[in-house]
Design an enzyme around this catalytic site. Structure first.
Site, PDB file in Angstrom:
ATOM      1  CB  SER A   1      -4.477   1.779   3.923  1.00 54.88           C
ATOM      2  OG  SER A   1      -3.682   1.322   2.856  1.00 54.88           O
TER       3      SER A   1
ATOM      4  CE  LYS B   1      -4.678   1.850  -0.578  1.00 52.76           C
ATOM      5  NZ  LYS B   1      -4.122   0.539  -0.232  1.00 52.76           N
TER       6      LYS B   1
ATOM      7  CB  SER C   1      -0.946   0.022   1.204  1.00 58.05           C
ATOM      8  OG  SER C   1      -2.054  -0.814   0.969  1.00 58.05           O
TER       9      SER C   1
END
Length: 442
Positions: free
Chosen positions: A131, A70, A67
Site C-alpha cells: 500500500s 487504490k 487505501s
C-alpha cells in the site's frame, strides 16, 4: 414509607422494565436484520463470478474508503498496460515531492530515492502489496501527467463503471492533509469516499476485467530493491498472522476518518466470493469480520445447477408459427442454468420464458422458416417468494439468463399451401358469420 414514595418507586421500576423490554426488541430486530451481527459500519458479500449479492449491511451508506481506493488506481494502471500506453519495465524517475512523501512518518510506504528510476512494475507492486502511497502518486503522475489529472480519470472511470456512490480527491486514499500540501482535488482535509456497494462493484470489475491483479495481490511479502522485505497489509494471506484458507486478495485501507476497512476475495474449488467491510474499529477487527463473512459464504452458499440444457418449461414447450409447414415449433434451453444460491433453496426458483418480441408478429407467432438452434428468447429464474435476484452489474444479471432456441426446423409452406389456408380461412370466417347471423334471427 408513604404511599407517594411507594408509587414513585413503582413508576420508576415500571419505566426501567419497559425501556429494557423495548431495548431488547430493538436489539432483536437489529440482529434479525443482520444475521451475522457484524460490528462493521457497512458490509457486503458477492458471488465473485456473477456479482450476485448474497448479503449486505448498510451497503449504500457513503463512508471513508482510505487505501481501498487504490483499487481504482490499480484498474487504471492495468488498463494503461493493456492499451499499450505504458509498459511494466518502463522507468519512472522519482521527483523531490514523491521522495519526501515516501519518507513521511506514519504513512505506509517503501522508500523511494529522489532522481532514481523505478520500473512501473516495482511501483505497482509497492502500491498493491505494501500500500505504498508515494509509489501510488508516482504512477498517477505517470498516467495522468499530474495527480490532479489522474483524479479526474478516476472519477470518470467510476462513472463509466457505474459505481454511483463515490468521490475521489486523490490517488492514494490518504487524507489530503497528509499529502504535504499538494492535495490534487477537494478540500485540504478531504478524503476519498465510497459505499460498500460501490467498493464491491469496483473490486468485481477489477477482478473480472483484469484477473491478473491477483498475481500481485496474493503475494504475502514484497522484497524491494532497497534491500528490505515488506509485508502485505492483507494479513489473511498465507503465512501471515490472520491466514484464511482461500484468501488471495484484495486491498486493505485505514485512516482516522475511514476506520479500518478491507475488500477481500477468496476462492475454494470453483467458487469465488468478494466481501467488503467498512469502518471497523481496529485492524484485527476488519479481518475477524471478514472471516465471519467468508465462513458464512462457504458454509451456506454454493453453485447449483437449477435446470439442465434442453430444458422445456412446462406449458410453454412450443411457440405458434405462421406461414410454416407446421403451426408450432418446440423450444428448449441451449445451456444448463447454474447459479450460486443458498444451500437447500434449489426448489425455490421457478423458470420464466422471455421471448424476443422482435421475432413475433402481433398475434405472438414466429414466422417460418425457422432453423433448429435459432434463438427465440431466453429463460431466467425467479424466487417463488417474488424477491428480486440482485446483481451488481447488468452483465451479472445476464448470467442468470440462458438462450432458448428452436428444437427443430420449421420450413416455410409453399405458395399453394398458403393459398389454400387463406381460402380456408376466408370460407371459415364467412361460415362463422353466416352462423352468427342465423342465430341472430332466432
Amino acid at each position: 414509607m408513604n404511599r407517594y414514595k411507594q408509587f414513585s418507586i413503582f413508576v420508576a421500576v415500571f419505566i426501567l422494565c419497559f425501556t429494557t423490554l423495548l431495548s431488547g426488541f430493538a436489539g432483536n430486530a437489529k440482529a434479525a436484520e443482520d444475521p451475522l451481527g457484524l460490528s462493521a459500519e457497512a458490509a457486503i458479500l458477492l458471488d465473485g463470478d456473477t456479482g450476485k449479492v448474497l448479503y449486505e449491511k448498510n451497503a449504500d451508506v457513503v463512508l471513508g474508503v482510505a487505501s481501498m481506493s487504490k483499487m481504482m488506481t490499480e484498474y487504471l494502471v492495468l488498463e494503461a498496460i493493456h492499451d499499450g500506453k505504458i509498459t511494466w519495465d518502463q522507468p519512472v524517475k522519482i521527483n523531490e515531492f514523491i521522495h519526501r512523501l515516501s519518507a513521511a512518518p506514519g504513512l505506509s510506504n517503501v522508500g523511494l530515492t529522489q532522481g532514481e528510476d523505478y520500473t512501473v512494475k516495482e511501483l505497482y507492486q509497492a502500491m498493491a502489496i505494501h500500500s505504498g502511497n508515494a509509489a501510488t502518486v508516482a504512477l498517477a503522475e505517470l498516467i495522468g501527467g499530474t495527480e490532479k489529472n489522474f483524479v479526474e480519470l478516476m472519477n470518470s472511470k467510476a462513472a463509466e463503471l457505474k459505481l454511483e456512490d463515490y468521490k475521489f480527491v486523490n490517488s492514494s486514499g490518504l487524507n489530503n492533509s497528509s499529502l504535504l500540501g499538494n492535495h490534487p482535488a477537494g478540500a485540504p482535509d478531504e478524503e476519498n469516499v465510497m459505499s460498500a456497494r460501490a467498493t464491491a462493484r469496483l473490486a468485481y470489475r477489477l477482478l473480472t476485467d483484469y484477473p491478473e491483479v491477483l498475481e500481485t495481490a496474493s503475494q504475502p511479502r514484497l522484497p524491494f530493491k532497497d534491500g528490505k522485505t515488506y509485508d502485505n497489509f492483507n494479513f489473511m494471506l498465507p503465512t501471515l498472522v490472520h491466514e484464511y484458507d482461500g484468501i488471495d486478495g484484495l486491498k486493505t485501507g485505514s485512516t482516522d476518518f475511514a476506520g479500518y476497512g478491507f475488500t477481500a476475495t477468496a476462492k475454494r474449488g470453483d467458487q469465488r466470493y468478494i466481501s467488503v467491510v467498512m469502518k471497523t474499529d481496529t485492524m484485527d477487527t476488519r479481518f475477524a469480520e471478514t472471516a465471519k463473512i467468508m465462513n458464512y459464504a462457504f458454509s451456506n452458499f454454493g453453485k447449483e445447477k437449477l435446470f439442465d440444457a434442453n430444458y422445456q418449461i412446462k406449458g410453454q414447450e412450443t411457440i405458434p408459427v405462421t406461414k410454416g409447414k407446421e403451426d408450432q415449433v418446440k423450444v428448449q434451453t441451449a445451456n444448463e442454468l447454474v447459479l450460486t444460491i443458498k444451500n437447500g433453496e434449489k426448489d425455490e426458483y421457478v423458470p420464466t420464458l422471455v421471448l424476443n418480441k422482435d421475432l413475433l408478429n402481433e398475434d405472438g407467432e414466429l414466422t417460418a422458416p425457422i432453423e433448429k438452434g435459432q434463438q427465440v428468447g431466453y429463460m431466467t429464474v425467479e424466487p417463488k417468494s417474488g424477491e428480486e435476484v440482485s446483481f451488481l452489474t447488468s452483465e451479472g444479471q445476464k448470467s442468470v439468463q440462458v438462450p432458448v432456441v428452436a428444437a427443430e426446423d420449421v420450413e416455410k409452406a409453399n405458395w399453394f399451401v398458403l393459398s389454400m389456408r387463406g381460402i380456408g380461412g376466408f370460407f371459415g370466417d364467412l361460415f362463422s358469420s353466416v352462423v352468427s347471423a342465423v342465430k341472430g334471427l332466432f
